[in-house]
Design an enzyme around this catalytic site. Structure first.
Site, PDB file in Angstrom:
ATOM      1  N   ASP A 118      43.674  40.784  45.436  1.00 37.81           N
ATOM      2  CA  ASP A 118      43.076  41.377  46.637  1.00 37.81           C
ATOM      3  C   ASP A 118      42.636  40.307  47.631  1.00 37.81           C
ATOM      4  OD1 ASP A 118      43.534  43.863  45.696  1.00 37.81           O
ATOM      5  OD2 ASP A 118      41.498  44.170  44.906  1.00 37.81           O
ATOM      6  N   CYS A 119      42.129  39.204  47.114  1.00 36.99           N
ATOM      7  CA  CYS A 119      41.664  38.138  48.006  1.00 36.99           C
ATOM      8  C   CYS A 119      42.767  37.158  48.394  1.00 36.99           C
ATOM      9  CB  CYS A 119      40.470  37.416  47.396  1.00 36.99           C
ATOM     10  SG  CYS A 119      40.633  37.074  45.637  1.00 36.99           S
TER      11      CYS A 119
END
Lengths: 138, 383
Positions: B130-131
């Protein structure tokens, strides 16, 4: 002129003084750099020959009549000075003392002593040595 | 005068009065004038080495791409580098070999190419998070494009080492070069009287935090080197009979000079790395000066048989460094050719450059912030 020759003797010429004849009859100065023979007189001589080009040519004609092979060794190795770090490890592989370290620890290459074995090429950790154009001609 | 301090030496560097000589020059000076007179005159002695050491490498930070990637499998010019650090950090090990070219192009060559200003191709993949959503990236990068790039060598500057011989009847290909069969040659690795830790055998001035000349820039001794073996057997001059101590070194790759960093390839073995190191030794007292004045005929190495494929190899002979440098040694009645793996020529250049930097007020001495342990010994692997 000076030339380097690799003279290869079959086992049938052991009783003939071939080098003596080259010196006496063709006025050639012969400096034996490396010699290697077995007990059957089969083997090779790596020599530096000094004489007129005509005498060298006639001398070669003579040895070939005797059934001996003679190859000119025209050029040997090149050390890329920009890549070389002058460690001297190549000298460990050089059998003919063509590569050496001088008093100042600089690497010296004497082309006249090089027998073109190329062992130094693989031994050099800096990959600074290449075999220029090594050509053999009879 | 009985003692000299770092503060006094650095003050003399500041005023331009400092007297610096190389570790080769000090030997002849002491022979000619004696310890007492030379101690009054000389403030600093420069030592140096330039030889292959496999335990070398560099930490790099690539900067983040957009969208960013968490690099997990990474290659630089097809040489695998560590994906085991943060998203865009890596460590290149000098001996890591190219996937396509093998040991003819390794981690050492990547570092050298970066230093020479060449573009190096980065290829990295990650699972995507996600990051860090990006899963693959290819970029051509130069040294100047990176955020940080520093050389970190976990082991350099072996205090002493072995000379290598081969008593078997076939050639051996080793990190000491090609060893010809039947004791055909002896190869050795040290700059002898110029070598840093041979001049300070009890680590009085070379410790953590010592400032060094590191491939043309100022670096530091970061830690004890790996396989740090200070509790070793020593001769009457305090010199370890075998390896002895080692140094972990760190310095800014971006400031280094490619003239003093070179990849090395050992046939049948692999890639290695030569990095030039110069270490100044302050002449603190006469005891230290005596160590600095030890000459090549008083420095010995064991000649070790590398044809024995075991951790512990038999010692065939013990020879002096002057014998090794002479081009041949005699062992059991046989004259055997010797050749070095380290460049004394480069080491001399480094000792001169460091001398000049100190004289010119560009290089100040740093006292170690922690002295090395004297009772450390190296273990083999647990069975």
């Amino acid at each position: 002129m000076k030339s380097k020759l690799l003279i290869t003797f079959p086992n049938t010429t052991g009783d003939k003084p071939i080098v003596y004849n080259l010196i006496k009859n063709y006025d050639l100065k012969i400096n034996i750099i490396k010699a290697s023979f077995d007990f059957n007189f089969r083997g090779s001589l790596f020599v530096e020959v000094d004489g007129s080009s005509e005498n060298i040519a006639r001398g070669l004609e003579y040895v070939e009549q005797e059934g001996v092979l003679a190859d000119f060794i025209n050029s040997t190795i090149t050390v890329d000075r920009a890549v070389c770090v002058e460690c001297g490890l190549c000298t460990s592989a050089c059998q003919s003392q063509a590569l050496s370290l001088d008093q100042e620890q600089s690497l010296v290459f004497q082309n006249s002593k090089c027998i073109g074995c190329n062992l130094c090429i693989k031994v050099c950790p800096s990959r600074a040595i290449s075999n220029g154009v090594v050509s053999h001609e009879s | 005068m009985e003692k000299r301090t770092y503060e006094a030496i650095n003050e003399k560097i500041r005023t331009g009065e400092v007297v610096v000589v190389s570790a080769e020059e000090i030997v002849d000076m002491v022979k000619a004038k004696g310890i007492d007179e030379v101690f009054e005159q000389v403030d600093v002695v420069t030592t140096a080495t330039f030889g292959p050491m496999c335990s070398s490498g560099a930490f790099l930070n690539f900067g983040h791409s957009d969208p960013p990637i968490r690099m997990e499998k990474i290659t630089l010019n097809n040489v695998p580098v560590s994906g085991g650090l943060a998203a865009v950090d890596t460590f290149i090990g000098a001996t890591e070999e190219s996937i396509t070219e093998g040991y003819e192009y390794g981690g050492a060559h990547v570092i050298y190419d970066l230093l020479r200003g060449k573009e190096v191709e980065l290829h990295a993949t990650g699972k995507g998070t996600d990051c860090y959503p990006n899963q693959e990236i290819r970029r051509k990068l130069r040294l100047e494009d990176l955020n940080e790039a520093y050389l970190y060598n976990p082991r350099n500057c072996y205090q002493n080492y072995n000379a290598a011989i081969n008593t078997s009847n076939e050639h051996k290909f080793t990190y000491m070069g090609m060893l010809k069969k039947n004791r055909g040659n002896v190869n050795y690795a040290t700059t002898g009287t110029l070598s840093p830790l041979l001049n300070d055998p009890y680590y009085r001035t070379i410790g953590m935090g010592t400032r060094i000349w590191f491939a043309g820039t100022q670096g530091y001794v970061a830690w004890e080197g790996t396989q740090f073996n200070s509790a070793t057997h020593r001769d009457e001059n305090g010199i370890p009979l075998g390896g002895g101590a080692t140094l972990a070194l760190v310095g800014n790759l971006k400031e280094m000079d490619p003239e003093y960093i070179r990849p090395a390839v050992f046939e049948g073995y692999g890639t290695s790395f030569s990095v030039g190191v110069g270490i100044p030794i302050p002449v603190l007292d006469k005891e230290l000066l005596k160590q600095l004045a030890v000459s090549n005929d008083e420095l010995f190495q064991n000649v070790v048989d590398y044809s024995v494929p075991r951790r512990s190899k038999p010692v065939v002979a013990r020879v002096s460094y002057s014998e090794l440098r002479s081009g041949s040694v005699e062992i059991d009645g046989k004259k055997i050719k010797t050749a070095p793996t380290s460049s004394l020529k480069k080491a001399r250049e480094i000792a001169e450059k460091l001398k000049q930097a100190i004289k010119d007020g560009e290089f100040y001495l740093q006292e170690p912030i922690k002295i090395f342990t004297h009772n450390s010994s190296t273990k083999g692997m647990r069975e």
